[in-house]
Design a protein around this motif. Structure first.
Motif, PDB file in Angstrom:
ATOM      1  N   UNK A   1       0.863  -1.181   0.000  1.00 43.52           N
ATOM      2  CA  UNK A   1       0.000   0.000   0.000  1.00 43.52           C
ATOM      3  C   UNK A   1       0.902   1.235   0.000  1.00 43.52           C
ATOM      4  N   UNK A   2       0.430   2.357  -0.557  1.00 39.20           N
ATOM      5  CA  UNK A   2       1.296   3.535  -0.678  1.00 39.20           C
ATOM      6  C   UNK A   2       1.872   4.024   0.646  1.00 39.20           C
ATOM      7  N   UNK A   3       1.151   3.849   1.754  1.00 36.19           N
ATOM      8  CA  UNK A   3       1.662   4.250   3.057  1.00 36.19           C
ATOM      9  C   UNK A   3       2.923   3.469   3.431  1.00 36.19           C
ATOM     10  N   UNK A   4       3.146   2.347   2.778  1.00 33.65           N
ATOM     11  CA  UNK A   4       4.272   1.481   3.122  1.00 33.65           C
ATOM     12  C   UNK A   4       5.490   1.643   2.237  1.00 33.65           C
ATOM     13  N   UNK A   5       5.532   2.682   1.393  1.00 38.27           N
ATOM     14  CA  UNK A   5       6.649   2.834   0.460  1.00 38.27           C
ATOM     15  C   UNK A   5       7.884   3.340   1.193  1.00 38.27           C
ATOM     16  N   UNK A   6       8.951   2.538   1.158  1.00 41.25           N
ATOM     17  CA  UNK A   6      10.124   2.823   1.986  1.00 41.25           C
ATOM     18  C   UNK A   6      11.380   3.150   1.205  1.00 41.25           C
ATOM     19  N   UNK A   7      11.354   3.015  -0.135  1.00 43.24           N
ATOM     20  CA  UNK A   7      12.547   3.276  -0.938  1.00 43.24           C
ATOM     21  C   UNK A   7      12.186   4.071  -2.191  1.00 43.24           C
ATOM     22  N   UNK A   8      13.069   4.931  -2.635  1.00 44.46           N
ATOM     23  CA  UNK A   8      12.874   5.495  -3.971  1.00 44.46           C
ATOM     24  C   UNK A   8      12.985   4.371  -4.995  1.00 44.46           C
ATOM     25  N   UNK A   9      12.199   4.438  -6.042  1.00 39.70           N
ATOM     26  CA  UNK A   9      12.266   3.402  -7.069  1.00 39.70           C
ATOM     27  C   UNK A   9      11.836   2.037  -6.574  1.00 39.70           C
ATOM     28  N   UNK A  10      10.954   1.994  -5.566  1.00 45.48           N
ATOM     29  CA  UNK A  10      10.469   0.708  -5.050  1.00 45.48           C
ATOM     30  C   UNK A  10       9.295   0.212  -5.878  1.00 45.48           C
ATOM     31  N   UNK A  11       9.265  -1.092  -6.212  1.00 46.49           N
ATOM     32  CA  UNK A  11       8.124  -1.622  -6.958  1.00 46.49           C
ATOM     33  C   UNK A  11       6.885  -1.741  -6.087  1.00 46.49           C
ATOM     34  N   UNK A  12       5.738  -1.685  -6.745  1.00 46.35           N
ATOM     35  CA  UNK A  12       4.443  -1.784  -6.078  1.00 46.35           C
ATOM     36  C   UNK A  12       3.768  -3.105  -6.413  1.00 46.35           C
TER      37      UNK A  12
ATOM     38  N   UNK B   1       6.672  -0.679   4.741  1.00 50.60           N
ATOM     39  CA  UNK B   1       7.766  -0.056   5.474  1.00 50.60           C
ATOM     40  C   UNK B   1       7.435   0.343   6.900  1.00 50.60           C
ATOM     41  N   UNK B   2       6.156   0.578   7.209  1.00 47.19           N
ATOM     42  CA  UNK B   2       5.823   1.033   8.556  1.00 47.19           C
ATOM     43  C   UNK B   2       6.590   2.292   8.894  1.00 47.19           C
ATOM     44  N   UNK B   3       7.254   2.307  10.043  1.00 47.30           N
ATOM     45  CA  UNK B   3       8.014   3.484  10.474  1.00 47.30           C
ATOM     46  C   UNK B   3       9.101   3.866   9.486  1.00 47.30           C
ATOM     47  N   UNK B   4       9.601   2.886   8.726  1.00 49.34           N
ATOM     48  CA  UNK B   4      10.700   3.135   7.792  1.00 49.34           C
ATOM     49  C   UNK B   4      10.227   3.680   6.441  1.00 49.34           C
ATOM     50  N   UNK B   5       8.928   3.825   6.240  1.00 50.80           N
ATOM     51  CA  UNK B   5       8.449   4.471   5.025  1.00 50.80           C
ATOM     52  C   UNK B   5       8.991   5.905   4.982  1.00 50.80           C
ATOM     53  N   UNK B   6       9.213   6.387   3.766  1.00 46.29           N
ATOM     54  CA  UNK B   6       9.836   7.701   3.625  1.00 46.29           C
ATOM     55  C   UNK B   6       8.784   8.789   3.420  1.00 46.29           C
ATOM     56  N   UNK B   7       8.812   9.839   4.233  1.00 44.26           N
ATOM     57  CA  UNK B   7       7.804  10.899   4.122  1.00 44.26           C
ATOM     58  C   UNK B   7       7.724  11.511   2.731  1.00 44.26           C
ATOM     59  N   UNK B   8       8.831  11.537   2.000  1.00 44.80           N
ATOM     60  CA  UNK B   8       8.805  12.108   0.668  1.00 44.80           C
ATOM     61  C   UNK B   8       8.156  11.228  -0.379  1.00 44.80           C
ATOM     62  N   UNK B   9       7.822   9.986  -0.004  1.00 46.42           N
ATOM     63  CA  UNK B   9       7.272   9.019  -0.962  1.00 46.42           C
ATOM     64  C   UNK B   9       5.842   8.599  -0.648  1.00 46.42           C
ATOM     65  N   UNK B  10       5.372   8.851   0.549  1.00 42.83           N
ATOM     66  CA  UNK B  10       4.044   8.397   0.955  1.00 42.83           C
ATOM     67  C   UNK B  10       3.001   9.496   0.736  1.00 42.83           C
ATOM     68  N   UNK B  11       1.725   9.130   0.635  1.00 40.75           N
ATOM     69  CA  UNK B  11       0.671  10.147   0.483  1.00 40.75           C
ATOM     70  C   UNK B  11       0.680  11.143   1.647  1.00 40.75           C
ATOM     71  N   UNK B  12       0.713  12.420   1.314  1.00 42.70           N
ATOM     72  CA  UNK B  12       0.696  13.486   2.326  1.00 42.70           C
ATOM     73  C   UNK B  12       1.862  13.402   3.310  1.00 42.70           C
TER      74      UNK B  12
END
Length: 379
Positions: free
Chosen positions: A66-77, A108-119
């Motif tokens: 889910x988008x909230x869990x995106x933890x890396x730039x260029x990460x596959x979905x 990613x949970x806590x490790x998701x990146x703020x620049x990559x997640x919704x809002x």
């Protein structure tokens, strides 16, 4: 082939009846090369095809559910139906030469990146400050609501259905490396006082949701694996005593393998009643043959691979080495182990046949690995 390496090329039958052609596993490797929307990019396809061709089991990079869990730039979905076409192409090339293709499902949970997640939203079992992938500064993750926790479990289930529809042979549940499932299991990250404060509850809920989808929609031979980190440095954190409980529970679930995430397969327990004992040996003893175990960590030569297998694991995960030399397995099989490339060489004109974003990270010393120059190899 040198006869001493023959055990690495024996087939293995998983609990669901799937036969793997040898004991080599392409480890899930962050490649920062997918498109911005998480779809599979053109440069990913040849990259993973080359590294899947000789192994028995091939696992994709961690793919967010889910988008909230995106933890890396260029990460596959693996979070939406629009991902299926690209994932289908990926699965096809991974399977092309007889490997079983598995997609690693991840949040990613806590490790998701703020620049990559919704809002720029980041959420975890409990509020915590962390430093994510490639970050210089910490960010704060808020605590998930109970409704969001349930939604995240449903996201793992949905990702499994997408993997089935895309033609993968299986999924690996990413419960390691400080990501969401790991966080729920960890006393450091999970300080909840509701029902989700039980450290085994969330990992088991994800396993049950995933295996339910497989039973309803997958073929009988669809593979489900689980990756975990056996110990963490944080205090109070995951201990080997706590991991023993997790292993016992997982060994009774309808899983086809357990994947132990280690930086060095021969590493030893740092504290507690098992202090000084080799982690992988303890885990193999606890599993006691109920599931195949993948061991991984700092395997760069043919002898490293053989020594890893000799710890008692059934499968050997190869990560950074298959990035350096995608012919690693073939060279062992052909008796050319002396020709294996086991160092990063920034002067190679072929860039080790890596996607350029990944090569740049290697060149910058982002990942610890042997290298020909003297640049720092620590992040």
């Amino acid at each position: 082939m040198n006869t001493k390496y023959e055990p690495l090329f024996k087939s293995l039958t998983l609990p669901n009846g799937v036969e793997l052609k040898n004991r080599f596993v392409l480890a899930p490797l962050t490649h920062v090369s997918s498109n911005d929307d998480g779809s599979i990019s053109d440069i990913e396809i040849p990259y993973i095809e080359k590294r899947s061709k000789d192994v028995g089991l091939s696992i994709t990079a961690a793919s967010y559910v889910e988008p909230l869990g995106k933890a890396f730039p260029g990460q596959p979905s693996v979070s939406k139906d629009a991902d299926i076409e690209g994932l289908r192409q990926q699965a096809e090339v991974m399977k092309k030469n007889g490997a079983k293709a598995v997609i690693q499902i991840h949040h990613g949970g806590a490790m998701s990146l703020p620049g990559l997640t919704p809002n720029s939203d980041v959420a975890a079992p409990s509020e915590v400050e962390v430093k994510g992938f490639g970050q210089q500064e910490k960010h704060t993750a808020r605590a998930l609501t109970e409704e969001e926790i349930e939604h995240s479990i449903e996201s793992f289930a949905r990702a499994t259905k997408i993997a089935i529809d895309a033609g993968f042979d299986g999924v690996e549940i990413h419960g390691a490396n400080h990501y969401l499932i790991h966080q729920f299991f960890s006393p450091y990250y999970n300080r909840r006082e509701d029902k989700w404060g039980d450290h085994l509850k969330y990992p088991v809920a994800v396993v049950d949701a995933v295996t339910k989808v497989v039973q309803e929609h997958g073929a009988p031979d669809f593979i489900v694996g689980y990756r975990f980190s056996p110990e963490e440095a944080e205090s109070p954190g995951i201990s080997m005593e706590l991991t023993q409980k997790l292993v016992d529970v997982l060994s009774e679930k309808p899983l086809d393998y357990l994947h132990v995430s280690l930086f060095d397969i021969h590493s030893k327990t740092r504290e507690g009643k098992f202090e000084g004992e080799t982690r992988i040996n303890l885990i193999s003893e606890w599993v006691n043959g109920r599931k195949p175990v993948i061991g991984i960590g700092s395997i760069f030569t043919a002898d490293d691979a053989l020594n890893a297998l000799n710890t008692g694991v059934e499968l050997v995960g190869i990560g950074r080495e298959l990035l350096l030399d995608h012919e690693f397995v073939a060279k062992i099989e052909q008796g050319k182990e002396d020709e294996i490339i086991s160092e990063f060489d920034p002067e190679r004109t072929d860039l080790h046949e890596l996607p350029e974003p990944l090569w740049k990270q290697f060149n910058a010393g982002f990942y610890p690995l042997p290298r020909k120059d003297e640049k720092s190899t620590t992040n």
